[in-house]
Motif scaffolding. Structure first.
Motif, PDB file in Angstrom:
ATOM      1  N   SER A 122      -4.157 -48.417 -45.853  1.00  0.00           N
ATOM      2  CA  SER A 122      -3.979 -46.968 -45.816  1.00  0.00           C
ATOM      3  C   SER A 122      -2.839 -46.609 -44.874  1.00  0.00           C
ATOM      4  CB  SER A 122      -5.266 -46.296 -45.340  1.00  0.00           C
ATOM      5  OG  SER A 122      -5.033 -44.920 -45.081  1.00  0.00           O
ATOM      6  N   ILE A 123      -2.065 -45.612 -45.253  1.00  0.00           N
ATOM      7  CA  ILE A 123      -0.941 -45.206 -44.420  1.00  0.00           C
ATOM      8  C   ILE A 123      -1.413 -44.652 -43.082  1.00  0.00           C
ATOM      9  CG2 ILE A 123      -0.734 -42.795 -45.182  1.00  0.00           C
ATOM     10  CD1 ILE A 123       2.319 -43.321 -45.371  1.00  0.00           C
ATOM     11  N   GLN A 124      -2.679 -44.224 -43.020  1.00  0.00           N
ATOM     12  CA  GLN A 124      -3.219 -43.697 -41.774  1.00  0.00           C
ATOM     13  C   GLN A 124      -3.599 -44.806 -40.790  1.00  0.00           C
ATOM     14  OE1 GLN A 124      -6.358 -41.156 -43.553  1.00  0.00           O
ATOM     15  NE2 GLN A 124      -5.223 -39.422 -42.716  1.00  0.00           N
ATOM     16  N   GLU A 125      -3.584 -46.066 -41.236  1.00  0.00           N
ATOM     17  CA  GLU A 125      -3.940 -47.171 -40.349  1.00  0.00           C
ATOM     18  C   GLU A 125      -2.847 -47.493 -39.343  1.00  0.00           C
ATOM     19  OE1 GLU A 125      -6.270 -50.565 -41.880  1.00  0.00           O
ATOM     20  OE2 GLU A 125      -5.932 -49.687 -43.855  1.00  0.00           O
ATOM     21  N   GLY A 126      -1.656 -46.943 -39.533  1.00  0.00           N
ATOM     22  CA  GLY A 126      -0.623 -47.130 -38.533  1.00  0.00           C
ATOM     23  C   GLY A 126       0.645 -47.759 -39.073  1.00  0.00           C
ATOM     24  N   ALA A 127       1.515 -48.162 -38.132  1.00  0.00           N
ATOM     25  CA  ALA A 127       2.798 -48.763 -38.467  1.00  0.00           C
ATOM     26  C   ALA A 127       2.667 -50.277 -38.579  1.00  0.00           C
ATOM     27  CB  ALA A 127       3.827 -48.405 -37.399  1.00  0.00           C
ATOM     28  N   LEU A 128       3.699 -50.905 -39.124  1.00  0.00           N
ATOM     29  CA  LEU A 128       3.753 -52.358 -39.166  1.00  0.00           C
ATOM     30  C   LEU A 128       4.406 -52.864 -37.881  1.00  0.00           C
ATOM     31  CD1 LEU A 128       4.929 -53.037 -42.833  1.00  0.00           C
ATOM     32  CD2 LEU A 128       2.671 -53.496 -41.875  1.00  0.00           C
ATOM     33  N   PHE A 129       3.755 -53.806 -37.222  1.00  0.00           N
ATOM     34  CA  PHE A 129       4.309 -54.446 -36.026  1.00  0.00           C
ATOM     35  C   PHE A 129       4.629 -55.886 -36.415  1.00  0.00           C
ATOM     36  CE2 PHE A 129       4.207 -56.841 -32.111  1.00  0.00           C
ATOM     37  CZ  PHE A 129       4.851 -56.023 -31.215  1.00  0.00           C
ATOM     38  N   ILE A 130       5.912 -56.195 -36.515  1.00  0.00           N
ATOM     39  CA  ILE A 130       6.354 -57.508 -36.972  1.00  0.00           C
ATOM     40  C   ILE A 130       6.826 -58.302 -35.755  1.00  0.00           C
ATOM     41  CG2 ILE A 130       7.835 -58.735 -38.578  1.00  0.00           C
ATOM     42  CD1 ILE A 130       8.109 -56.179 -40.183  1.00  0.00           C
ATOM     43  N   GLU A 131       6.079 -59.341 -35.425  1.00  0.00           N
ATOM     44  CA  GLU A 131       6.325 -60.131 -34.214  1.00  0.00           C
ATOM     45  C   GLU A 131       6.958 -61.477 -34.574  1.00  0.00           C
ATOM     46  OE1 GLU A 131       3.720 -62.817 -31.098  1.00  0.00           O
ATOM     47  OE2 GLU A 131       2.973 -62.189 -33.053  1.00  0.00           O
ATOM     48  N   ALA A 132       8.102 -61.787 -33.971  1.00  0.00           N
ATOM     49  CA  ALA A 132       8.747 -63.076 -34.186  1.00  0.00           C
ATOM     50  C   ALA A 132       7.904 -64.194 -33.582  1.00  0.00           C
ATOM     51  CB  ALA A 132      10.146 -63.080 -33.571  1.00  0.00           C
ATOM     52  N   VAL A 133       7.783 -65.279 -34.326  1.00  0.00           N
ATOM     53  CA  VAL A 133       7.048 -66.455 -33.857  1.00  0.00           C
ATOM     54  C   VAL A 133       8.042 -67.419 -33.218  1.00  0.00           C
ATOM     55  CG1 VAL A 133       5.616 -68.409 -34.526  1.00  0.00           C
ATOM     56  CG2 VAL A 133       5.308 -66.193 -35.652  1.00  0.00           C
ATOM     57  N   PRO A 134       7.861 -67.790 -31.935  1.00  0.00           N
ATOM     58  CA  PRO A 134       8.798 -68.697 -31.270  1.00  0.00           C
ATOM     59  C   PRO A 134       8.818 -70.077 -31.938  1.00  0.00           C
ATOM     60  CG  PRO A 134       7.359 -67.616 -29.685  1.00  0.00           C
ATOM     61  CD  PRO A 134       6.785 -67.335 -31.032  1.00  0.00           C
ATOM     62  N   HIS A 135      10.001 -70.627 -32.132  1.00  0.00           N
ATOM     63  CA  HIS A 135      10.168 -71.976 -32.673  1.00  0.00           C
ATOM     64  C   HIS A 135      11.152 -72.747 -31.792  1.00  0.00           C
ATOM     65  CE1 HIS A 135       7.977 -71.518 -36.505  1.00  0.00           C
ATOM     66  NE2 HIS A 135       8.427 -70.260 -36.496  1.00  0.00           N
ATOM     67  N   MET A 136      10.919 -74.039 -31.703  1.00  0.00           N
ATOM     68  CA  MET A 136      11.783 -74.872 -30.865  1.00  0.00           C
ATOM     69  C   MET A 136      13.137 -75.118 -31.519  1.00  0.00           C
ATOM     70  SD  MET A 136      10.033 -75.304 -28.185  1.00  0.00           S
ATOM     71  CE  MET A 136      11.068 -76.528 -27.384  1.00  0.00           C
ATOM     72  N   ASP A 137      13.167 -75.228 -32.845  1.00  0.00           N
ATOM     73  CA  ASP A 137      14.440 -75.491 -33.529  1.00  0.00           C
ATOM     74  C   ASP A 137      15.168 -74.175 -33.796  1.00  0.00           C
ATOM     75  OD1 ASP A 137      13.889 -74.635 -36.548  1.00  0.00           O
ATOM     76  OD2 ASP A 137      12.079 -75.620 -35.750  1.00  0.00           O
ATOM     77  N   ILE A 138      16.387 -74.289 -34.279  1.00  0.00           N
ATOM     78  CA  ILE A 138      17.206 -73.088 -34.520  1.00  0.00           C
ATOM     79  C   ILE A 138      17.508 -72.933 -36.012  1.00  0.00           C
ATOM     80  CG2 ILE A 138      18.256 -73.066 -32.233  1.00  0.00           C
ATOM     81  CD1 ILE A 138      20.714 -74.431 -33.479  1.00  0.00           C
ATOM     82  N   SER A 139      16.639 -73.456 -36.861  1.00  0.00           N
ATOM     83  CA  SER A 139      16.866 -73.341 -38.298  1.00  0.00           C
ATOM     84  C   SER A 139      16.782 -71.876 -38.730  1.00  0.00           C
ATOM     85  CB  SER A 139      15.837 -74.176 -39.078  1.00  0.00           C
ATOM     86  OG  SER A 139      14.530 -73.768 -38.773  1.00  0.00           O
ATOM     87  N   ARG A 140      17.419 -71.596 -39.833  1.00  0.00           N
ATOM     88  CA  ARG A 140      17.505 -70.220 -40.335  1.00  0.00           C
ATOM     89  C   ARG A 140      16.158 -69.778 -40.887  1.00  0.00           C
ATOM     90  NH1 ARG A 140      19.492 -67.612 -45.272  1.00  0.00           N
ATOM     91  NH2 ARG A 140      20.674 -65.722 -44.760  1.00  0.00           N
ATOM     92  N   ARG A 141      15.647 -68.638 -40.408  1.00  0.00           N
ATOM     93  CA  ARG A 141      14.409 -68.069 -40.901  1.00  0.00           C
ATOM     94  C   ARG A 141      14.638 -66.609 -41.290  1.00  0.00           C
ATOM     95  NH1 ARG A 141      12.868 -71.621 -36.936  1.00  0.00           N
ATOM     96  NH2 ARG A 141      11.323 -73.167 -37.587  1.00  0.00           N
ATOM     97  N   ILE A 142      13.933 -66.189 -42.311  1.00  0.00           N
ATOM     98  CA  ILE A 142      14.060 -64.813 -42.790  1.00  0.00           C
ATOM     99  C   ILE A 142      12.674 -64.262 -43.085  1.00  0.00           C
ATOM    100  CG2 ILE A 142      15.000 -63.281 -44.564  1.00  0.00           C
ATOM    101  CD1 ILE A 142      17.130 -65.353 -45.143  1.00  0.00           C
ATOM    102  N   THR A 143      12.375 -63.095 -42.536  1.00  0.00           N
ATOM    103  CA  THR A 143      11.186 -62.351 -42.942  1.00  0.00           C
ATOM    104  C   THR A 143      11.648 -61.277 -43.914  1.00  0.00           C
ATOM    105  OG1 THR A 143       9.918 -62.735 -40.922  1.00  0.00           O
ATOM    106  CG2 THR A 143       9.379 -60.765 -42.193  1.00  0.00           C
ATOM    107  N   ALA A 144      11.083 -61.283 -45.107  1.00  0.00           N
ATOM    108  CA  ALA A 144      11.524 -60.329 -46.130  1.00  0.00           C
ATOM    109  C   ALA A 144      10.346 -59.907 -46.988  1.00  0.00           C
ATOM    110  CB  ALA A 144      12.617 -60.953 -47.004  1.00  0.00           C
ATOM    111  N   PHE A 145      10.283 -58.623 -47.277  1.00  0.00           N
ATOM    112  CA  PHE A 145       9.254 -58.124 -48.190  1.00  0.00           C
ATOM    113  C   PHE A 145       9.705 -56.825 -48.834  1.00  0.00           C
ATOM    114  CE2 PHE A 145       7.937 -56.458 -43.975  1.00  0.00           C
ATOM    115  CZ  PHE A 145       7.920 -55.092 -44.235  1.00  0.00           C
ATOM    116  N   GLN A 146       9.088 -56.525 -49.971  1.00  0.00           N
ATOM    117  CA  GLN A 146       9.227 -55.223 -50.618  1.00  0.00           C
ATOM    118  C   GLN A 146       8.016 -54.383 -50.242  1.00  0.00           C
ATOM    119  OE1 GLN A 146       9.570 -57.289 -54.612  1.00  0.00           O
ATOM    120  NE2 GLN A 146      10.951 -55.569 -54.976  1.00  0.00           N
TER     121      GLN A 146
END
Length: 285
Positions: A122-146
């Motif tokens: 429900s839109i009344q439940e609030g905003a999306l909080f997107i937290e980056a997960v720490p990783h030891m390597d530096i490989s390319r990561r992408i968070t993507a959604f519609q």
């Protein structure tokens, strides 16, 4: 228990909300990069999206992003909207939470995003909080959604609150007026998939469709075919007879709403027509 990143950024949420934070230049979609936060892994960025549908793409995620999904309207119906998000197949690098007044609820773990399943709230439940997960390597990561904002209107059997609940007479009549698609047709085949049923339908009359979910059989053949999805627990089966098929379109896929037998709909419609209670007109000839 909060992760180290969450513990460090929560005190910043209130500050970010009451101070000037960066707005998305596109009111429908946002694209950003954690490389702009280099050396500032505790940064929290505010994003405001005000369209009925759009997307988010976050490269090399660091810190956190708060995504406020709000319709560009002040009507009372806006508070009854739901938000559905569909991660891309290669989405990774973050955990996604719902943030309601500083209280976080895990919506989607990093390891589950690649499944591409739709998650709604429900839109009344609030905003999306997107937290980056720490990783030891530096490989390319992408968070993507519609994302899409959908109405919890009557007649949507695939609703969040009561999937498969039979529609009342009033809900059927309203569904004819407000659904993304309305058609007269029969059920040809039902395939049980992992988390839903795919119903193959043959349409003899197409009243309306929001997008091209049903394909025409050609100029000389006045029929259409297509797939309509339903929750597994609805237990739909193929069989004889015609139905009035209504429902919603989410991320280009049709989901079943009210689906009475066509003869029952005709009786209901004509009775309402005699009493002047039909919410809209349908050509039943």
């Amino acid at each position: 228990m909060l992760t180290p990143v969450l513990a460090s950024v929560l005190p910043l949420l209130l500050l970010c909300r009451i101070s000037f934070c960066q707005y998305s230049s596109d009111q429908c979609s946002w694209k950003g990069s954690g490389l702009t936060h280099e050396g500032h892994t505790r940064d929290v960025e505010q994003v405001y999206l005000r369209c009925s549908q759009g997307s988010l793409e976050w490269l090399y995620p660091t810190g956190a992003v708060i995504v406020n999904l709000r319709p560009n309207t002040v009507s009372p119906a806006a508070s009854r909207l739901s938000v559905c998000i569909k991660p891309s197949a290669d989405s990774t690098g973050t955990n996604i939470y719902l943030d309601c007044n500083g209280k976080l609820r895990l919506l989607l773990h990093e390891r589950d995003q690649a499944q591409g399943k739709v998650h709604c709230f429900s839109i009344q439940e609030g905003a999306l909080f997107i937290e980056a997960v720490p990783h030891m390597d530096i490989s390319r990561r992408i968070t993507a959604f519609q994302y899409e904002l959908v109405s919890n209107r009557l007649g949507d059997v695939h609703s969040l609150d009561a999937p498969c609940q039979p529609c009342s007479d009033a809900e059927i009549l309203l569904a004819v007026c407000t659904s993304d698609f309305v058609a007269r047709g029969s059920i040809q085949k039902v395939n049980q998939e992992e988390d839903h049923s795919s119903v193959t339908v043959l349409i003899s009359r197409l009243y309306r469709q929001k997008t091209q979910v049903f394909v025409s059989g050609g100029v000389r053949v006045r029929s259409w075919t297509g797939l309509i999805k339903m929750p597994l627990q609805c237990g739909v089966k193929s069989g004889e007879g015609e139905f009035l098929l209504t429902g919603t379109v989410r991320f280009g896929e049709a989901w079943m709403g009210c689906a009475p037998r066509y003869k029952d709909f005709l009786r209901l419609y004509h009775e309402a027509q005699l009493h002047g209670t039909n919410p809209c007109h349908v050509d039943t000839d």
